[in-house]
Enzyme design. Structure first.
Site, PDB file in Angstrom:
ATOM      1  N   ASN A  31      51.938  10.590  20.261  1.00  0.00           N
ATOM      2  CA  ASN A  31      51.872  10.536  21.720  1.00  0.00           C
ATOM      3  C   ASN A  31      51.132   9.252  22.087  1.00  0.00           C
ATOM      4  O   ASN A  31      49.924   9.162  21.922  1.00  0.00           O
ATOM      5  CB  ASN A  31      51.116  11.778  22.229  1.00  0.00           C
ATOM      6  CG  ASN A  31      50.782  11.697  23.707  1.00  0.00           C
ATOM      7  OD1 ASN A  31      51.321  10.871  24.438  1.00  0.00           O
ATOM      8  ND2 ASN A  31      49.882  12.578  24.148  1.00  0.00           N
ATOM      9  N   TRP A  32      51.894   8.288  22.568  1.00  0.00           N
ATOM     10  CA  TRP A  32      51.285   6.972  22.838  1.00  0.00           C
ATOM     11  C   TRP A  32      50.493   6.955  24.139  1.00  0.00           C
ATOM     12  O   TRP A  32      49.789   5.986  24.421  1.00  0.00           O
ATOM     13  CB  TRP A  32      52.376   5.890  22.904  1.00  0.00           C
ATOM     14  CG  TRP A  32      53.105   5.657  21.634  1.00  0.00           C
ATOM     15  CD1 TRP A  32      52.980   6.352  20.454  1.00  0.00           C
ATOM     16  CD2 TRP A  32      54.090   4.641  21.394  1.00  0.00           C
ATOM     17  NE1 TRP A  32      53.832   5.830  19.511  1.00  0.00           N
ATOM     18  CE2 TRP A  32      54.521   4.786  20.055  1.00  0.00           C
ATOM     19  CE3 TRP A  32      54.654   3.635  22.189  1.00  0.00           C
ATOM     20  CZ2 TRP A  32      55.493   3.950  19.496  1.00  0.00           C
ATOM     21  CZ3 TRP A  32      55.610   2.803  21.631  1.00  0.00           C
ATOM     22  CH2 TRP A  32      56.018   2.954  20.295  1.00  0.00           C
ATOM     23  N   LYS A  33      50.641   7.964  24.960  1.00  0.00           N
ATOM     24  CA  LYS A  33      49.956   8.013  26.263  1.00  0.00           C
ATOM     25  C   LYS A  33      50.269   6.738  27.058  1.00  0.00           C
ATOM     26  O   LYS A  33      51.357   6.200  26.937  1.00  0.00           O
ATOM     27  CB  LYS A  33      48.452   8.240  26.068  1.00  0.00           C
ATOM     28  CG  LYS A  33      48.195   9.442  25.135  1.00  0.00           C
ATOM     29  CD  LYS A  33      46.773   9.874  25.092  1.00  0.00           C
ATOM     30  CE  LYS A  33      46.651  11.068  24.136  1.00  0.00           C
ATOM     31  NZ  LYS A  33      45.306  11.629  24.111  1.00  0.00           N
ATOM     32  N   HIS A  81      50.520  18.603  28.505  1.00  0.00           N
ATOM     33  CA  HIS A  81      49.403  17.998  27.773  1.00  0.00           C
ATOM     34  C   HIS A  81      48.109  18.192  28.574  1.00  0.00           C
ATOM     35  O   HIS A  81      48.136  18.178  29.806  1.00  0.00           O
ATOM     36  CB  HIS A  81      49.681  16.502  27.554  1.00  0.00           C
ATOM     37  CG  HIS A  81      48.674  15.869  26.657  1.00  0.00           C
ATOM     38  ND1 HIS A  81      47.444  15.463  27.113  1.00  0.00           N
ATOM     39  CD2 HIS A  81      48.692  15.614  25.323  1.00  0.00           C
ATOM     40  CE1 HIS A  81      46.750  14.973  26.090  1.00  0.00           C
ATOM     41  NE2 HIS A  81      47.489  15.048  24.994  1.00  0.00           N
ATOM     42  N   SER A  98      42.328  14.307  17.461  1.00  0.00           N
ATOM     43  CA  SER A  98      41.632  13.481  16.475  1.00  0.00           C
ATOM     44  C   SER A  98      42.216  13.598  15.065  1.00  0.00           C
ATOM     45  O   SER A  98      41.463  13.627  14.085  1.00  0.00           O
ATOM     46  CB  SER A  98      40.128  13.784  16.485  1.00  0.00           C
ATOM     47  OG  SER A  98      39.588  13.435  17.749  1.00  0.00           O
ATOM     48  N   GLY A 116      47.484  11.214  18.881  1.00  0.00           N
ATOM     49  CA  GLY A 116      47.303  10.269  19.978  1.00  0.00           C
ATOM     50  C   GLY A 116      46.880   8.910  19.450  1.00  0.00           C
ATOM     51  O   GLY A 116      47.692   8.119  18.972  1.00  0.00           O
ATOM     52  N   GLY A 117      45.581   8.638  19.489  1.00  0.00           N
ATOM     53  CA  GLY A 117      45.044   7.327  19.138  1.00  0.00           C
ATOM     54  C   GLY A 117      45.592   6.739  17.841  1.00  0.00           C
ATOM     55  O   GLY A 117      45.991   5.569  17.802  1.00  0.00           O
ATOM     56  N   GLU A 145      45.788  16.308  29.332  1.00  0.00           N
ATOM     57  CA  GLU A 145      45.499  15.258  30.327  1.00  0.00           C
ATOM     58  C   GLU A 145      46.312  15.470  31.597  1.00  0.00           C
ATOM     59  O   GLU A 145      45.858  15.177  32.700  1.00  0.00           O
ATOM     60  CB  GLU A 145      45.764  13.874  29.705  1.00  0.00           C
ATOM     61  CG  GLU A 145      44.673  13.525  28.701  1.00  0.00           C
ATOM     62  CD  GLU A 145      45.125  12.669  27.535  1.00  0.00           C
ATOM     63  OE1 GLU A 145      46.187  12.030  27.615  1.00  0.00           O
ATOM     64  OE2 GLU A 145      44.400  12.647  26.514  1.00  0.00           O
ATOM     65  N   GLU A 190      46.201  21.974  20.965  1.00  0.00           N
ATOM     66  CA  GLU A 190      45.309  20.814  21.048  1.00  0.00           C
ATOM     67  C   GLU A 190      44.027  21.215  21.772  1.00  0.00           C
ATOM     68  O   GLU A 190      43.971  21.194  23.003  1.00  0.00           O
ATOM     69  CB  GLU A 190      45.987  19.688  21.837  1.00  0.00           C
ATOM     70  CG  GLU A 190      47.271  19.194  21.212  1.00  0.00           C
ATOM     71  CD  GLU A 190      47.590  17.776  21.682  1.00  0.00           C
ATOM     72  OE1 GLU A 190      47.670  16.903  20.831  1.00  0.00           O
ATOM     73  OE2 GLU A 190      47.724  17.559  22.890  1.00  0.00           O
ATOM     74  N   GLY A 208      40.816  12.818  21.395  1.00  0.00           N
ATOM     75  CA  GLY A 208      40.229  11.501  21.627  1.00  0.00           C
ATOM     76  C   GLY A 208      38.728  11.445  21.396  1.00  0.00           C
ATOM     77  O   GLY A 208      38.072  10.497  21.812  1.00  0.00           O
TER      78      GLY A 208
HETATM   79  P1  PGA Z   1      44.066  12.027  19.805  1.00  0.00           P
HETATM   80  O1  PGA Z   1      45.033  12.637  20.934  1.00  0.00           O
HETATM   81  O2  PGA Z   1      44.826  12.068  18.509  1.00  0.00           O
HETATM   82  O3  PGA Z   1      43.765  10.638  20.259  1.00  0.00           O
HETATM   83  O4  PGA Z   1      42.853  12.914  19.756  1.00  0.00           O
HETATM   84  C1  PGA Z   1      45.867  13.719  20.668  1.00  0.00           C
HETATM   85  C2  PGA Z   1      46.691  14.059  21.882  1.00  0.00           C
HETATM   86  O5  PGA Z   1      46.158  13.971  22.997  1.00  0.00           O
HETATM   87  O6  PGA Z   1      47.882  14.413  21.786  1.00  0.00           O
END
Ligand code: PGA
Length: 261
Positions: free
Chosen positions: A9-11, A95, A213, A234-235, A97, A167, A173
Site C-alpha cells: 500500500n503506497w499511500k 484502511h 510495520s 505500507g512504508g 487512515e 491492521e 507506521g
Molecule cells: P506500515 O503501513 O507498513 O507502514 O505500518 C501498513 C498499512 O497501513 O497498510
C-alpha cells in the site's frame, strides 16, 4: 492451502516516474514468483502507467479506495468501473487512515465492499483496533464489529471472495509490529466469525492478511503463523529491495509452514 497474498500500500507516495522506477525494480527482483499473489496499490494518478509496466507480469494492481456509485455527479470520486478500466484487480477498503481522517464507517465500508464485488474486483477490507481499545480489552469487540459491519448482507459466496486485512492501528507506521502470535490470535478470531457468517468451507478459503510495520526482518515469523496468509505493507513497500525481500521470504515461510516444516 490458501495461496499467499503479498500486498503493498503506497499511500500518498510516488509520482509517475517514481512509480515506474519502483515497479521496474520489483519486476526484476520478484517477477519470477508464481506461487503467491503479489499486489501493489499505487495512488490513483500512477495507476495507468503502472498498468502498462505490469502488463503480462505476475504483479497485479490494486487501488487504495473507491466510491460505491458507478458514475455521476460525485466530484473527486473514482468508481469501480474506472478501476477496472485502468487495470485494477483489487481494491483496499476501510484502511484505518480512511476511517480516521476521512470519516469512513462500517456502513460506507460495507457499501464499497458490495460495489467492488459486484464489479468483479477483489476487496481487501481492512480492520483493526486502536491502542486504547486494545488496552481496554476491546480488541475482539471492535474487530468483530468491523468485520460483521463490513460484510453485512453479503451471501456466503460473496464473503468467499473477500480478503481481510487485520491492521492494528497502533502498529501502522510506528515500527511496532504486533507479535506474530498476538496477530494470529486475532486472525483466528476473524476466521471463526467468517465461519459463523459463511460456513466452514468458505471461511477456510478466505485469506486474512496482517498489516502494521511489516519489514524484511519480521515477515518470516509473521508468515509462519498458521492463520496469517499474507501481509499488507505500507512504508516498506516503497523500496524495491525491501518489498522484494518481504515477498520472497514471506512466500517461502508460507510454503514451508503448509508443508509442515
Ligand atoms: P506500515 O503501513 O507498513 O507502514 O505500518 C501498513 C498499512 O497501513 O497498510
Amino acid at each position: 492451502m490458501r495461496r499467499a497474498l503479498m500486498a503493498g500500500n503506497w499511500k500518498m507516495n510516488k509520482t509517475i516516474p517514481e512509480a515506474i522506477a519502483l515497479l521496474s525494480g520489483l519486476k526484476e527482483r520478484i517477477g519470477d514468483i508464481r506461487s503467491a499473489d503479489i499486489v501493489v496499490c499505487p495512488p490513483f494518478t500512477a495507476l495507468s502507467s503502472a498498468a502498462s509496466i505490469l502488463k503480462g507480469s505476475n504483479i497485479e494492481l490494486g487501488a487504495q479506495d473507491v466510491f460505491w456509485k458507478e458514475k455521476g455527479a460525485y466530484t473527486g470520486e473514482i468508481s469501480v468501473p474506472m478501476l477496472i478500466d485502468v487495470g485494477c484487480r483489487y481494491c483496499l477498503i476501510g484502511h484505518s487512515e480512511r476511517r480516521t481522517y476521512f470519516g469512513e464507517t462500517d456502513e460506507t465500508v460495507n457499501m464499497k465492499v458490495k460495489a467492488v464485488l459486484k464489479g468483479g474486483l477483489t476487496p481487501i477490507m481492512c480492520v483493526g483496533e486502536t491502542l486504547e481499545e486494545r488496552r481496554n480489552g476491546k480488541t475482539f469487540e471492535v474487530v468483530g464489529r468491523q468485520v460483521r459491519g463490513g460484510l453485512l448482507d453479503l451471501a456466503p459466496e460473496e464473503i468467499g471472495r473477500v480478503v481481510i486485512a487485520y491492521e492494528p492501528v497502533w502498529a501502522i507506521g510506528t515500527g511496532i509490529n504486533a507479535e506474530p502470535q498476538q496477530a494470529n490470535e486475532v486472525h483466528a478470531f476473524i476466521a471463526g466469525l467468517l465461519e459463523d457468517l459463511a460456513g466452514k468451507g468458505i471461511s477456510d478459503s478466505v485469506r486474512i492478511l496482517y498489516g502494521g510495520s511489516v519489514t524484511p526482518d519480521n515477515v518470516i515469523s509473521l508468515m509462519s503463523e498458521p492463520r496469517i496468509d499474507g501481509v499488507l505493507v505500507g512504508g516498506a513497500s516503497l523500496d524495491a529491495d525491501s518489498f522484494s525481500s518481504i515477498v520472497r521470504d514471506g512466500v517461502s515461510a508460507h510454503l514451508s509452514k503448509n508443508r509442515g516444516g
